[in-house]
Design a protein around this motif. Structure first.
Motif, PDB file in Angstrom:
ATOM      1  N   ARG A 133       0.821  -1.208   0.000  1.00  0.00           N
ATOM      2  CA  ARG A 133       0.000   0.000   0.000  1.00  0.00           C
ATOM      3  C   ARG A 133       0.853   1.256   0.000  1.00  0.00           C
ATOM      4  N   LEU A 134       1.957   1.233   0.767  1.00  0.00           N
ATOM      5  CA  LEU A 134       2.852   2.385   0.803  1.00  0.00           C
ATOM      6  C   LEU A 134       3.526   2.607  -0.549  1.00  0.00           C
ATOM      7  N   VAL A 135       3.936   1.522  -1.185  1.00  0.00           N
ATOM      8  CA  VAL A 135       4.553   1.638  -2.507  1.00  0.00           C
ATOM      9  C   VAL A 135       3.549   2.201  -3.509  1.00  0.00           C
ATOM     10  N   THR A 136       2.309   1.696  -3.476  1.00  0.00           N
ATOM     11  CA  THR A 136       1.266   2.187  -4.374  1.00  0.00           C
ATOM     12  C   THR A 136       1.005   3.665  -4.145  1.00  0.00           C
ATOM     13  N   TRP A 137       0.921   4.048  -2.867  1.00  0.00           N
ATOM     14  CA  TRP A 137       0.697   5.465  -2.531  1.00  0.00           C
ATOM     15  C   TRP A 137       1.841   6.317  -3.059  1.00  0.00           C
ATOM     16  N   PHE A 138       3.069   5.854  -2.871  1.00  0.00           N
ATOM     17  CA  PHE A 138       4.234   6.625  -3.305  1.00  0.00           C
ATOM     18  C   PHE A 138       4.223   6.827  -4.818  1.00  0.00           C
ATOM     19  N   ARG A 139       3.889   5.781  -5.545  1.00  0.00           N
ATOM     20  CA  ARG A 139       3.880   5.872  -7.005  1.00  0.00           C
ATOM     21  C   ARG A 139       2.805   6.828  -7.506  1.00  0.00           C
ATOM     22  N   GLU A 140       1.750   7.013  -6.721  1.00  0.00           N
ATOM     23  CA  GLU A 140       0.665   7.890  -7.139  1.00  0.00           C
ATOM     24  C   GLU A 140       0.934   9.358  -6.832  1.00  0.00           C
ATOM     25  N   GLN A 141       2.000   9.630  -6.075  1.00  0.00           N
ATOM     26  CA  GLN A 141       2.303  11.004  -5.707  1.00  0.00           C
ATOM     27  C   GLN A 141       2.878  11.777  -6.892  1.00  0.00           C
ATOM     28  N   PRO A 142       2.603  13.096  -6.961  1.00  0.00           N
ATOM     29  CA  PRO A 142       3.198  13.908  -8.031  1.00  0.00           C
ATOM     30  C   PRO A 142       4.701  14.012  -7.836  1.00  0.00           C
ATOM     31  N   GLU A 143       5.379  14.473  -8.849  1.00  0.00           N
ATOM     32  CA  GLU A 143       6.818  14.632  -8.749  1.00  0.00           C
ATOM     33  C   GLU A 143       7.161  15.514  -7.560  1.00  0.00           C
ATOM     34  N   ARG A 144       8.273  15.154  -6.925  1.00  0.00           N
ATOM     35  CA  ARG A 144       8.677  15.861  -5.710  1.00  0.00           C
ATOM     36  C   ARG A 144       9.038  17.309  -6.026  1.00  0.00           C
ATOM     37  N   PRO A 145       8.456  18.274  -5.289  1.00  0.00           N
ATOM     38  CA  PRO A 145       8.770  19.677  -5.540  1.00  0.00           C
ATOM     39  C   PRO A 145      10.190  20.017  -5.079  1.00  0.00           C
ATOM     40  N   GLU A 146      10.605  21.216  -5.426  1.00  0.00           N
ATOM     41  CA  GLU A 146      11.910  21.680  -4.967  1.00  0.00           C
ATOM     42  C   GLU A 146      11.929  21.683  -3.445  1.00  0.00           C
ATOM     43  N   PRO A 147      13.077  21.354  -2.852  1.00  0.00           N
ATOM     44  CA  PRO A 147      13.165  21.325  -1.385  1.00  0.00           C
ATOM     45  C   PRO A 147      12.779  22.664  -0.775  1.00  0.00           C
ATOM     46  N   ALA A 148      12.049  22.587   0.349  1.00  0.00           N
ATOM     47  CA  ALA A 148      11.669  23.806   1.045  1.00  0.00           C
ATOM     48  C   ALA A 148      12.896  24.428   1.707  1.00  0.00           C
ATOM     49  N   PRO A 149      13.009  25.751   1.665  1.00  0.00           N
ATOM     50  CA  PRO A 149      14.164  26.383   2.318  1.00  0.00           C
ATOM     51  C   PRO A 149      14.116  26.163   3.827  1.00  0.00           C
ATOM     52  N   TRP A 150      15.241  25.885   4.386  1.00  0.00           N
ATOM     53  CA  TRP A 150      15.323  25.644   5.827  1.00  0.00           C
ATOM     54  C   TRP A 150      16.592  26.313   6.352  1.00  0.00           C
ATOM     55  N   PRO A 151      16.517  27.632   6.643  1.00  0.00           N
ATOM     56  CA  PRO A 151      17.714  28.384   7.036  1.00  0.00           C
ATOM     57  C   PRO A 151      18.461  27.786   8.218  1.00  0.00           C
ATOM     58  N   GLU A 152      17.728  27.122   9.125  1.00  0.00           N
ATOM     59  CA  GLU A 152      18.379  26.573  10.317  1.00  0.00           C
ATOM     60  C   GLU A 152      19.448  25.538   9.974  1.00  0.00           C
ATOM     61  N   LEU A 153      19.351  24.937   8.765  1.00  0.00           N
ATOM     62  CA  LEU A 153      20.350  23.937   8.374  1.00  0.00           C
ATOM     63  C   LEU A 153      21.752  24.521   8.319  1.00  0.00           C
ATOM     64  N   THR A 154      21.842  25.829   8.068  1.00  0.00           N
ATOM     65  CA  THR A 154      23.166  26.452   7.993  1.00  0.00           C
ATOM     66  C   THR A 154      23.849  26.491   9.350  1.00  0.00           C
ATOM     67  N   GLU A 155      23.064  26.276  10.436  1.00  0.00           N
ATOM     68  CA  GLU A 155      23.642  26.294  11.774  1.00  0.00           C
ATOM     69  C   GLU A 155      24.310  24.970  12.135  1.00  0.00           C
ATOM     70  N   LEU A 156      24.067  23.927  11.334  1.00  0.00           N
ATOM     71  CA  LEU A 156      24.642  22.622  11.636  1.00  0.00           C
ATOM     72  C   LEU A 156      26.128  22.599  11.285  1.00  0.00           C
ATOM     73  N   THR A 157      26.908  21.952  12.139  1.00  0.00           N
ATOM     74  CA  THR A 157      28.317  21.746  11.821  1.00  0.00           C
ATOM     75  C   THR A 157      28.422  20.645  10.771  1.00  0.00           C
TER      76      THR A 157
END
Length: 237
Positions: A133-157
Motif C-alpha cells: 500500500r505504501l509503494v502504491t501510494w508513493f507511485r501515485e504522488q506527483p513529482e517531488r517539488p523543490e526542497p523547502a528552504p530551511w535556514p536553520e540547516l546552515t547552523e549545523l556543523t
C-alpha cells in the motif's frame, strides 16, 4: 548478541504465548510481559530491553501513546507493533510515533522473529500488504517539488550534517558510531544538538525534515552528490 525483548499485550494468553515462542529462539531473551502501558515504560527504564513488541490496545495508556513516550527517552528501545489493525490511519500513526516494524496478528512466528531481529539491527520491516500500500501510494504522488528552504540547516556543523544524513537513511545510533569511529554517547549528543537547532522533537521529525529540506533525497543522495544504500527493508521473509 542476545536481543532483550519486552512483550506488551492486553491479553495475557497472547503475551504468554509470545513469550513461549521467543524464549525458544537462541538470540532472544524475553525480560518480561505486561498488559499495562505505564508499567511498560517503567520496565523499559529499569530493565533496558532492546526491543519492545506491543499491541496498540493496553491498559492505562494505549500502545500508541506508550510508543510516543518511549521515543522521548534518552535511549529508546526499538518498537515492533504487533496488531490486528492495518488501517491506513493506524499505519500512519504507528510510523509517525517511531515504530521500527509493523506486523499483523496473522504474521507467522518466523515473521515476528525476523522483525525483532531487524528492529534490533536498526532496520525497518512492514507486513507485505502494508508495504504494498505504501509503494502504491508513493507511485501515485506527483513529482517531488523543490526542497523547502530551511535556514536553520546552515547552523549545523559538518559533523552534525553527516550524522543527520546517516540517521535519515535509517542507520541506528550504534551503526553511526561504528561508521564514524566515535562513541554512541557522542552520536546522541550530536543528535540532541541537531534537534535543538532545527526545532524537532524526535528522530521521526528529524528524518522528515532531512527529506523535505533536501538534506537527503528520496533516492538516497545526500547533498554533495554522495550515494548511499537504504537501510529500510519493506519485506517480511
Amino acid at each position: 548478541m542476545t536481543i532483550r525483548v519486552l512483550i506488551c499485550d492486553e491479553l495475557p494468553v497472547i503475551g504468554d504465548g509470545l513469550r513461549t515462542l521467543l524464549d525458544a529462539v537462541p538470540d532472544i531473551d524475553v525480560i518480561g510481559t505486561t498488559d499495562n502501558g505505564m508499567e511498560a515504560i517503567v520496565l523499559v527504564r529499569t530493565a533496558r530491553p532492546d526491543v519492545v513488541v506491543t499491541d496498540l490496545n493496553l491498559r492505562t495508556i494505549s500502545g500508541l501513546e506508550m510508543i510516543r513516550r518511549l521515543g522521548k527517552e534518552d535511549a529508546p528501545p526499538k518498537i515492533v507493533v504487533f496488531t490486528r489493525s492495518d488501517a491506513d490511519k493506524t499505519v500512519s500513526d504507528v510510523l509517525h510515533a517511531g515504530a521500527s516494524c509493523l506486523l499483523g496478528k496473522d504474521a507467522s512466528p518466523q515473521q515476528l522473529i525476523t522483525a525483532i531481529q531487524a528492529a534490533a539491527a536498526g532496520q525497518t520491516m512492514l507486513a507485505p500488504d502494508v508495504a504494498q500500500r505504501l509503494v502504491t501510494w508513493f507511485r501515485e504522488q506527483p513529482e517531488r517539488p523543490e526542497p523547502a528552504p530551511w535556514p536553520e540547516l546552515t547552523e549545523l556543523t559538518p559533523r552534525e550534517r553527516v550524522v543527520t544524513q546517516m540517521v535519515a537513511r535509517g542507520m541506528s545510533t550504534e551503526e553511526v558510531a561504528r561508521e564514524l569511529i566515535i562513541g554512541e554517547a557522542t552520536v546522541r549528543t550530536h543528535l540532541y544538538r541537531v534537534r535543538t537547532k532545527l526545532g524537532v522533537r524526535d528522530r521521526a521529525e528529524l528524518v522528515s525534515l532531512a527529506y523535505r529540506s533536501g538534506l537527503i533525497d528520496l533516492a538516497g543522495h545526500s547533498l554533495g552528490g554522495e550515494r548511499s544504500g537504504s537501510r529500510v527493508d519493506l519485506r517480511v521473509n
